[in-house]
Every structure is written in structure tokens, then in C-alpha cells.
Design a protein around this motif. Structure first.
Motif, PDB file in Angstrom:
ATOM      1  N   THR A   4       0.838  -1.209   0.000  1.00  0.00           N
ATOM      2  CA  THR A   4       0.000   0.000   0.000  1.00  0.00           C
ATOM      3  C   THR A   4       0.867   1.251   0.000  1.00  0.00           C
ATOM      4  O   THR A   4       0.606   2.206  -0.751  1.00  0.00           O
ATOM      5  CB  THR A   4      -0.912   0.020   1.251  1.00  0.00           C
ATOM      6  OG1 THR A   4      -1.643  -1.201   1.290  1.00  0.00           O
ATOM      7  CG2 THR A   4      -1.878   1.186   1.218  1.00  0.00           C
ATOM      8  N   GLU A   5       1.901   1.225   0.818  1.00  0.00           N
ATOM      9  CA  GLU A   5       2.795   2.378   0.905  1.00  0.00           C
ATOM     10  C   GLU A   5       3.463   2.645  -0.448  1.00  0.00           C
ATOM     11  O   GLU A   5       3.544   3.796  -0.901  1.00  0.00           O
ATOM     12  CB  GLU A   5       3.855   2.102   1.979  1.00  0.00           C
ATOM     13  CG  GLU A   5       4.670   3.334   2.330  1.00  0.00           C
ATOM     14  CD  GLU A   5       5.763   3.044   3.355  1.00  0.00           C
ATOM     15  OE1 GLU A   5       5.790   1.927   3.926  1.00  0.00           O
ATOM     16  OE2 GLU A   5       6.602   3.937   3.574  1.00  0.00           O
ATOM     17  N   LEU A   8       0.915   4.176  -2.878  1.00  0.00           N
ATOM     18  CA  LEU A   8       0.483   5.543  -2.557  1.00  0.00           C
ATOM     19  C   LEU A   8       1.638   6.544  -2.595  1.00  0.00           C
ATOM     20  O   LEU A   8       1.432   7.734  -2.815  1.00  0.00           O
ATOM     21  CB  LEU A   8      -0.218   5.589  -1.194  1.00  0.00           C
ATOM     22  CG  LEU A   8      -1.470   4.705  -1.058  1.00  0.00           C
ATOM     23  CD1 LEU A   8      -2.130   4.907   0.299  1.00  0.00           C
ATOM     24  CD2 LEU A   8      -2.482   4.970  -2.178  1.00  0.00           C
TER      25      LEU A   8
ATOM     26  N   ASP B  24     -14.596  -0.299   3.451  1.00  0.00           N
ATOM     27  CA  ASP B  24     -13.209   0.102   3.687  1.00  0.00           C
ATOM     28  C   ASP B  24     -12.261  -0.434   2.622  1.00  0.00           C
ATOM     29  O   ASP B  24     -11.354   0.272   2.157  1.00  0.00           O
ATOM     30  CB  ASP B  24     -12.730  -0.473   5.032  1.00  0.00           C
ATOM     31  CG  ASP B  24     -12.879   0.550   6.141  1.00  0.00           C
ATOM     32  OD1 ASP B  24     -13.498   1.603   5.880  1.00  0.00           O
ATOM     33  OD2 ASP B  24     -12.382   0.281   7.257  1.00  0.00           O
ATOM     34  N   VAL B  25     -12.463  -1.693   2.289  1.00  0.00           N
ATOM     35  CA  VAL B  25     -11.604  -2.333   1.286  1.00  0.00           C
ATOM     36  C   VAL B  25     -11.837  -1.699  -0.084  1.00  0.00           C
ATOM     37  O   VAL B  25     -10.885  -1.387  -0.814  1.00  0.00           O
ATOM     38  CB  VAL B  25     -11.857  -3.865   1.266  1.00  0.00           C
ATOM     39  CG1 VAL B  25     -11.261  -4.500   0.029  1.00  0.00           C
ATOM     40  CG2 VAL B  25     -11.274  -4.492   2.536  1.00  0.00           C
ATOM     41  N   LYS B  27     -12.768   1.255  -0.704  1.00  0.00           N
ATOM     42  CA  LYS B  27     -12.173   2.593  -0.665  1.00  0.00           C
ATOM     43  C   LYS B  27     -10.657   2.531  -0.872  1.00  0.00           C
ATOM     44  O   LYS B  27     -10.083   3.349  -1.600  1.00  0.00           O
ATOM     45  CB  LYS B  27     -12.498   3.249   0.678  1.00  0.00           C
ATOM     46  CG  LYS B  27     -12.415   4.743   0.635  1.00  0.00           C
ATOM     47  CD  LYS B  27     -13.014   5.370   1.881  1.00  0.00           C
ATOM     48  CE  LYS B  27     -12.848   6.875   1.846  1.00  0.00           C
ATOM     49  NZ  LYS B  27     -13.401   7.504   3.043  1.00  0.00           N
ATOM     50  N   LYS B  28     -10.016   1.545  -0.249  1.00  0.00           N
ATOM     51  CA  LYS B  28      -8.565   1.383  -0.451  1.00  0.00           C
ATOM     52  C   LYS B  28      -8.224   1.128  -1.917  1.00  0.00           C
ATOM     53  O   LYS B  28      -7.247   1.646  -2.446  1.00  0.00           O
ATOM     54  CB  LYS B  28      -8.048   0.220   0.403  1.00  0.00           C
ATOM     55  CG  LYS B  28      -7.703   0.634   1.819  1.00  0.00           C
ATOM     56  CD  LYS B  28      -7.056  -0.504   2.590  1.00  0.00           C
ATOM     57  CE  LYS B  28      -6.961  -0.127   4.053  1.00  0.00           C
ATOM     58  NZ  LYS B  28      -6.719  -1.259   4.939  1.00  0.00           N
ATOM     59  N   GLU B  31      -8.655   4.317  -3.907  1.00  0.00           N
ATOM     60  CA  GLU B  31      -7.589   5.260  -3.553  1.00  0.00           C
ATOM     61  C   GLU B  31      -6.288   4.898  -4.303  1.00  0.00           C
ATOM     62  O   GLU B  31      -5.555   5.793  -4.759  1.00  0.00           O
ATOM     63  CB  GLU B  31      -7.394   5.222  -2.034  1.00  0.00           C
ATOM     64  CG  GLU B  31      -6.537   6.312  -1.457  1.00  0.00           C
ATOM     65  CD  GLU B  31      -7.090   7.724  -1.609  1.00  0.00           C
ATOM     66  OE1 GLU B  31      -8.256   7.900  -1.978  1.00  0.00           O
ATOM     67  OE2 GLU B  31      -6.304   8.655  -1.379  1.00  0.00           O
ATOM     68  N   SER B  32      -6.025   3.609  -4.422  1.00  0.00           N
ATOM     69  CA  SER B  32      -4.853   3.163  -5.202  1.00  0.00           C
ATOM     70  C   SER B  32      -4.945   3.634  -6.645  1.00  0.00           C
ATOM     71  O   SER B  32      -3.949   4.029  -7.253  1.00  0.00           O
ATOM     72  CB  SER B  32      -4.769   1.630  -5.218  1.00  0.00           C
ATOM     73  OG  SER B  32      -4.439   1.147  -3.958  1.00  0.00           O
ATOM     74  N   GLN B  99      -3.003  -3.961  -5.319  1.00  0.00           N
ATOM     75  CA  GLN B  99      -3.549  -3.720  -3.975  1.00  0.00           C
ATOM     76  C   GLN B  99      -4.454  -4.879  -3.551  1.00  0.00           C
ATOM     77  O   GLN B  99      -4.489  -5.254  -2.379  1.00  0.00           O
ATOM     78  CB  GLN B  99      -4.306  -2.389  -3.975  1.00  0.00           C
ATOM     79  CG  GLN B  99      -4.855  -1.970  -2.641  1.00  0.00           C
ATOM     80  CD  GLN B  99      -3.774  -1.636  -1.624  1.00  0.00           C
ATOM     81  OE1 GLN B  99      -3.177  -0.574  -1.656  1.00  0.00           O
ATOM     82  NE2 GLN B  99      -3.504  -2.553  -0.702  1.00  0.00           N
ATOM     83  N   LEU B 103      -4.565  -7.316  -0.047  1.00  0.00           N
ATOM     84  CA  LEU B 103      -5.763  -7.389   0.800  1.00  0.00           C
ATOM     85  C   LEU B 103      -6.410  -8.775   0.771  1.00  0.00           C
ATOM     86  O   LEU B 103      -7.527  -8.950   1.260  1.00  0.00           O
ATOM     87  CB  LEU B 103      -6.774  -6.323   0.353  1.00  0.00           C
ATOM     88  CG  LEU B 103      -6.308  -4.862   0.503  1.00  0.00           C
ATOM     89  CD1 LEU B 103      -7.242  -3.914  -0.239  1.00  0.00           C
ATOM     90  CD2 LEU B 103      -6.231  -4.475   1.977  1.00  0.00           C
TER      91      LEU B 103
END
Lengths: 166, 166
Positions: A4-5, A8, B24-25, B27-28, B31-32, B99, B103
């Protein structure tokens, strides 16, 4: 580095240290590209890793989009310019650029260059395409942060225009 | 998960558990995608996250390339089909798929579907393109491993055809 880091933290880097990139590191980057997704398992790509400083300078002369002086350029070639092929090589290139972050390298994808001139320099056959260069090196300073759209501006739920409630 | 592991472990997954994916997942993942590289910082993309099981079944009816029943589909839209735009959305999609591995999710990029029919289902405007769907879910069983070309077959050094000595 955590996945993830790395995803991003990636930024387009256009200023590089004059520090060579080892063979091991180049191999890791190419390996990341090799295992990228590809429609129908075609793998319609070839990657040319260029570390010779003189060749890098020559390529730079024909690449207006290339900022700074990288210590590695990866030329990304493909067999055709079909949409699926272009998506394949872009996904492979993103693997390289994410792997770069993990290895402390910066990268920038470059589409603005004189393709015919660079193909000639790298002896790419006429029938092969070279739509993308990746310039790579150890970053010098902090890359410029460019403003990004908010998540709600680029992501919807359930339908186009559907407000993101998550 | 370490970045290198996530990149190298990614496989196209076509069999999914019937297990919902949390907000939440989702959204991650979005975001990626939001922070992916994009030519000239254009960000020419929209992502539609679909979790409604009925809509997923409807999309599947028009998507011959979609294996299994995912619990999330992300429709990847773009403003035009220029090469740079197509590369942008593919890089953003690869961010999502990497990502996913981190996960515990599996994914598959799908270009074989009836774009007009799926656009209608998702209320995508006529002038917007929808060239790619990402089917995502918790993997059921082990994905099929497809043979990949050796590194020497897809990577060169210094010039096209230049033997990889690293």
C-alpha cells in the motif's frame, strides 16, 4: 516496503542522482514486468533496459518529455497498438514503477518522444512499436507534488454519477 | 504484504467466494487507482464500484470474459481512447489489482464484454468510454497458473535483441 505504501508513495520523478543501478535491481524490475497481467496470456511485450550513459544522453536528445538524467531507461515495445496490447504494456510498466518505489528508485513514464528516432537508436525493427519509455534513477530531492482530484470526483458507486458513500 | 511479493504473486482469478467486500476495502482499492500515474496530470478516469449482486449478475450476462461470480466489479471509464489515456487507466487498474493481492483479494481485468450493454446498465453517458472491467472477490481455490515466457525472451539489454546478461 508494504504494498500500500509503495502504491500511494509513487510520484513521477524527474530529477535523478548520478548513481548507477545494479544488474540485480534491473533484473527485479524486468521480472515485475514479465509477470504482469496480459490479455489471453499473449505477453505482447519486449523491454529494453538501457544503462549506457552515452545512449541515455542520446535518447534524451529526442525525448522532450524526459526530465533529468536517469541512470536507467526501459524502452517498452509491443507488437501492435490494439487497445488490449496497450493496456498490457501499461500494466507491466506500472509494475516496474511500483517496484521502483520499493527499491528506493524514482521513475517517470514518458510518451512524449520522437519514437522513430529512439527506435533507430535502439535498433527496434520497423514493425515493432515503442510507445513508452520509463526513465528511472535514484531520486534527487523531493518530487513535485501535483494536485489530484478528490476520490468523490473520480469514483462512483453502483452507477456512473452514483455518489460515493463509503 | 511486501510490494515485491504482491507484484509477483498476482494471478488472474476467475473463481470467487460468495463473501462480501467491505466499504473500507473498496475505498482502499479506489484510492490506489486515484494516485496512479497520468500523462500531464489529466486523470482522465472514472471508476464505478459495483457491489449490488443483482447488478453484478446483469453485467456478467453481457461479459463473456468474466469468469466466476465476483462480489465487486469496478468499471473503468475514460474520456477518450487516445493511447496515453488508455495507458493511464491501465496503470490505475494495475494499482487496484496489486492492492487486491495485498488485501487477500483476487482480480481479473476483462476487456471482452458488450461495452454498449454494460454502459447502459451502469448509466454511463454515450460520450464516455468503458473499455475495462475489473472483477474482484475473495479467491476460491488456487488460480490456474499459465506459462510465462522466460525473461530472456521478453527483455533485452542496451538494444532491441541485445542479449540479457544480468
Amino acid at each position: 516496503m508494504e504494498t500500500t505504501e509503495a502504491i500511494l508513495k509513487r510520484r513521477s520523478v524527474r530529477s535523478f542522482k548520478d548513481k548507477p543501478i545494479s544488474a540485480d535491481v534491473v533484473k527485479k524490475l524486468l521480472e515485475s514486468a514479465r509477470l504482469a497481467p496480459t490479455g489471453g496470456n499473449r505477453q505482447p511485450w519486449k523491454f529494453i533496459a538501457v544503462r549506457n550513459p552515452k545512449m541515455i544522453r542520446n535518447i534524451k536528445m529526442f525525448s522532450e518529455g524526459l526530465g533529468g538524467v536517469p541512470t536507467l531507461i526501459i524502452g517498452v515495445c509491443c507488437e501492435d497498438m490494439n487497445t488490449v496490447t496497450v493496456m498490457d504494456i501499461a500494466m507491466a510498466s506500472e509494475n516496474i514503477m511500483i517496484q521502483c518505489v520499493d527499491l528506493g528508485l524514482g521513475s517517470c513514464a514518458i510518451a512524449s518522444f520522437n519514437q522513430e528516432a529512439v527506435k533507430k537508436l535502439l535498433e527496434v525493427p520497423a514493425e515493432v512499436h515503442l510507445p513508452l519509455l520509463l526513465s528511472i534513477g535514484y531520486p534527487e530531492g523531493e518530487p513535485r507534488i501535483r494536485p489530484k482530484k478528490e476520490l468523490k470526483q473520480v469514483a462512483y458507486e453502483e452507477k456512473y454519477g452514483g455518489e460515493l458513500k463509503i
